[in-house]
Design a protein around this motif. Structure first.
Motif, PDB file in Angstrom:
ATOM      1  N   ARG A  55      13.929  69.094  21.014  1.00  0.00           N
ATOM      2  CA  ARG A  55      14.602  67.906  21.549  1.00  0.00           C
ATOM      3  C   ARG A  55      16.112  67.980  21.354  1.00  0.00           C
ATOM      4  O   ARG A  55      16.899  67.694  22.264  1.00  0.00           O
ATOM      5  CB  ARG A  55      14.044  66.649  20.865  1.00  0.00           C
ATOM      6  N   GLN A 110      11.784  55.401  17.654  1.00  0.00           N
ATOM      7  CA  GLN A 110      12.918  56.207  18.118  1.00  0.00           C
ATOM      8  C   GLN A 110      13.187  55.938  19.600  1.00  0.00           C
ATOM      9  O   GLN A 110      14.323  55.680  20.012  1.00  0.00           O
ATOM     10  CB  GLN A 110      12.608  57.689  17.903  1.00  0.00           C
ATOM     11  N   TYR A 111      12.121  56.009  20.389  1.00  0.00           N
ATOM     12  CA  TYR A 111      12.257  55.740  21.826  1.00  0.00           C
ATOM     13  C   TYR A 111      12.833  54.349  22.054  1.00  0.00           C
ATOM     14  O   TYR A 111      13.745  54.159  22.863  1.00  0.00           O
ATOM     15  CB  TYR A 111      10.898  55.878  22.515  1.00  0.00           C
ATOM     16  N   SER A 164      14.376  63.315  12.894  1.00  0.00           N
ATOM     17  CA  SER A 164      13.125  63.816  13.461  1.00  0.00           C
ATOM     18  C   SER A 164      11.896  63.263  12.731  1.00  0.00           C
ATOM     19  O   SER A 164      10.783  63.672  12.991  1.00  0.00           O
ATOM     20  CB  SER A 164      13.110  65.339  13.478  1.00  0.00           C
ATOM     21  N   SER A 165      12.118  62.324  11.814  1.00  0.00           N
ATOM     22  CA  SER A 165      10.994  61.633  11.187  1.00  0.00           C
ATOM     23  C   SER A 165      11.477  60.262  10.728  1.00  0.00           C
ATOM     24  O   SER A 165      12.686  60.013  10.625  1.00  0.00           O
ATOM     25  CB  SER A 165      10.481  62.425   9.982  1.00  0.00           C
ATOM     26  N   TRP A 212       6.817  56.432  14.472  1.00  0.00           N
ATOM     27  CA  TRP A 212       8.204  56.893  14.539  1.00  0.00           C
ATOM     28  C   TRP A 212       8.654  57.211  15.957  1.00  0.00           C
ATOM     29  O   TRP A 212       9.728  56.796  16.388  1.00  0.00           O
ATOM     30  CB  TRP A 212       8.408  58.105  13.601  1.00  0.00           C
ATOM     31  N   SER A 213       7.826  57.928  16.728  1.00  0.00           N
ATOM     32  CA  SER A 213       8.264  58.303  18.080  1.00  0.00           C
ATOM     33  C   SER A 213       8.479  57.051  18.937  1.00  0.00           C
ATOM     34  O   SER A 213       9.367  57.025  19.786  1.00  0.00           O
ATOM     35  CB  SER A 213       7.260  59.247  18.741  1.00  0.00           C
ATOM     36  N   LEU A 238       4.915  56.250  25.601  1.00  0.00           N
ATOM     37  CA  LEU A 238       6.144  55.461  25.479  1.00  0.00           C
ATOM     38  C   LEU A 238       6.155  54.318  26.493  1.00  0.00           C
ATOM     39  O   LEU A 238       6.513  53.186  26.165  1.00  0.00           O
ATOM     40  CB  LEU A 238       7.374  56.349  25.678  1.00  0.00           C
ATOM     41  N   LEU A 288      12.637  63.046  24.964  1.00  0.00           N
ATOM     42  CA  LEU A 288      11.604  62.593  24.018  1.00  0.00           C
ATOM     43  C   LEU A 288      10.238  63.225  24.278  1.00  0.00           C
ATOM     44  O   LEU A 288       9.327  63.100  23.452  1.00  0.00           O
ATOM     45  CB  LEU A 288      11.483  61.068  24.036  1.00  0.00           C
ATOM     46  N   SER A 312       9.372  67.781  20.880  1.00  0.00           N
ATOM     47  CA  SER A 312       9.546  67.494  19.457  1.00  0.00           C
ATOM     48  C   SER A 312      10.718  68.333  18.939  1.00  0.00           C
ATOM     49  O   SER A 312      11.285  69.144  19.656  1.00  0.00           O
ATOM     50  CB  SER A 312       8.251  67.779  18.700  1.00  0.00           C
TER      51      SER A 312
END
Lengths: 406, 406
Positions: A387, B254-255, B287-288, B250-251, A252, A380, A383
């Protein structure tokens, strides 16, 4: 009721912490120990091993009476601001005593040292500026300046990390101008930076974390932590499948830096001139946080200072955001208490100058917003559904009430 | 040498694409087919299955003579801007013919339709505004408005997606005011949105992607793609261990949303009023990427429009950045060519009004910066050392020279 305040991170809570607050109560002749504790991100610029609620439980089980949160805006900061925030909050919740661990262990030495530095302020500052110009870090400059002053008499060695922190607590106390009495406990056995588990039953949190991260062995730490810590670590790992560490946030952070312009990076708190280019270059070429840090490290900044900068990038905390905040805490967030702590809160609640908050929903404050954002990002590392479980706790958990039921 | 231009994404290159450029050459009596192709992110607001270099190789092996890149600033855009950028670039590289696939297949119909809409511009716009007010998406409003006009005669059905694109190519041609001749090829067999593999040897790229993503079965697509595509897909998967899809990003998305303030989200290109709150809420609870998209989808915006918005958030592309760019392409980035293409480039090079660039290093341009940033982020789907390999290609790869050596 007479309370004594302690500044802590409890990452995780260990035998040394228990020794500290028990000694603090004795020294200050207090019946209540209040810990002001960093939230999910710490002064060293790291995510906490386990979240604030679990660390609160550890402290309560070991006998701490009240745990309140040190907001992100004070926690992820240099020693001076960290100390100011912590002492302000302890003052706000009515502590007339604060006790800290130190290498010195002699509070008279501290009072004399604060006096000595005050008397030699100009000289001291001149030395600090001189050393910083030579390109060394601020903490190193402080201790080098201190050495140059060649103090005589009963003076604390400010080249030691815990002595420096204590010094900042006491100068914060002077600025806040309260009638707080300071006490200090000599740190037992382990040096703050010891990285390996020693034979004694007290060791540093650093060596406990290393043991957990690198050996994944709980039993190795068993003799250094209270049973409550041991169980909570187990439970956390069972529930969330992992502990938190920087490497989990590396992708991230890398993405964040790569998606930002140089100008946007400059807006981030603690990103000082000249650092942006190195950050961008390092994020391109590194494949782990460790590698990234090694790339950006220079003599000019300490490792922890650079880690804090990275936390601010990760949480998108801007210079302007921090500057626009009130300098003093506008609320006290209660994370947990035992029966004695509850009684204390009942007694002092009406006299408090700032609100004591139990729930974050419905309370609007920019400093608290920062904490909630930090928690969103802290979560984050996990998962789903873990989360969401962690976040629900952060946003809905009332203060933990410890009633010897664990 | 007479060239014909084609607008493409080749995600991946399939038999229908081959049919298209071969027909284009015949129709336009051209000896050179030039494809302007989207880079790593596409008009549908998706990461390309494989990177631009691999897709270039697929096209060259199938017989396309030159591949140039449609910059991010035009590629990840609505049909109108996408078409404008593509036609501008083909015009800049000297194409006097452009050929596109359509449901209609009749270029005279298109010319009459462009004329018809021009003659009824005010009426058409009034209808469009009326439908948008009713809360439907812009593309739906266009086709509803078209239906309301009740055109008679030899008019293209603008409710079909490829007809609409063709219409935009031709109006872009009018704006650019060139002497470009347009041609169209009737799309073979498969509808653009067909999701399942049909029996014929031509099917849509969409159904090929579904087959690859969900069945992980290359053999299933064998009859629908040229051998070069089949081999390149295999090689890419061997080299990088995966194909690219939204879920891999996606992660990061989202972040990104969770770390931004509402005000910062509003600064992102294509984030229109009222969308920020839904984006923030959805990023908390999803979550996705699929779940996230389902959450934010409303009648007002198409799925692809919302996906494009997400790409802009992911790449941190701001309204101000896009607005400050030149409206017209300032360079032509050459991705690959065969011997014929090379000969063509040699011939026209001196007449070009904008520079033809082979290497990105040393060439400074804001539009190109956007492409390089997008590639940096595209590469984050991979771990090391694959990420570095992909990036090295992006930053150091000269145009691919195809000499029948594959």
């Amino acid at each position: 009721m007479n309370s004594v305040g302690i500044v802590a991170e409890y990452n995780p809570f260990h035998n040394g912490h228990r020794f500290q607050f028990q000694s603090a109560k004795k020294l200050a002749q207090s019946d209540i120990a209040i810990a002001v504790m960093s939230g999910n991100f710490l002064q060293r610029g790291e995510p906490a091993l386990v979240n604030k609620w679990t660390r609160t439980k550890m402290a309560l089980q070991a006998g701490v009476d009240i745990v309140i949160e040190l907001p992100y805006a004070f926690a992820v900061q240099n020693a001076e601001i960290f100390a100011y925030g912590a002492v302000s909050l302890l003052n706000a919740i009515g502590c007339r005593n604060i006790c800290f661990g130190s290498e010195s262990g002699d509070i008279h030495q501290f009072y004399e040292t604060v006096q000595f530095i005050n008397d030699h302020k100009d000289e001291y500052d001149t030395y600090i500026r001189k050393f910083i110009k030579q390109g060394i870090s601020y903490p190193s400059a402080l201790s080098s300046a201190f050495k140059e002053l060649k103090p005589n008499g009963n003076i604390v060695d400010l080249t030691k990390p815990n002595n420096i922190l204590g010094y900042h607590y006491m100068t914060a106390g002077e600025i806040i101008n309260t009638s707080i009495s300071f006490h200090t406990v000599k740190r037992k056995s382990a040096e703050h930076h010891d990285e390996y588990l020693s034979g004694s039953s007290i060791t540093s949190a650093t060596s406990i974390r290393k043991s957990i991260h690198f050996h994944s062995d709980f039993n190795e730490i068993r003799e250094y932590v209270p049973n409550g810590t041991f169980i909570e670590l187990h439970n956390y790992h069972d529930m969330f499948g992992q502990f938190h560490s920087w490497e989990q946030y590396w992708s991230l952070l890398q993405y964040k830096i790569l998606s930002m312009t140089k100008e946007e990076l400059e807006e981030i708190y603690d990103v000082s001139e000249g650092l942006e280019n190195r950050l961008i270059k390092a994020s391109q070429s590194s494949s782990s946080f460790e590698e990234f840090m090694t790339f950006i490290k220079t003599k000019r900044y300490t490792w922890t200072r650079l880690q804090r900068t990275c936390i601010h990038i990760l949480t998108n905390t801007k210079k302007q955001t921090i500057q626009s905040l009130d300098k003093n805490p506008q609320y006290i967030r209660l994370l947990g208490m035992n029966e004695r702590g509850r009684e204390y809160v009942r007694t002092i609640k009406k006299e408090l100058q700032v609100p004591l908050i139990s729930k974050v929903s419905g309370f609007q404050n920019d400093m608290l917003e920062l904490d909630l954002k930090a928690s969103n990002i802290y979560a984050l590392a996990l998962s789903e559904p873990e989360r969401s479980i962690l976040l629900k706790q952060e946003f809905a958990q009332p203060p933990i009430l410890y009633e010897n039921k664990y």
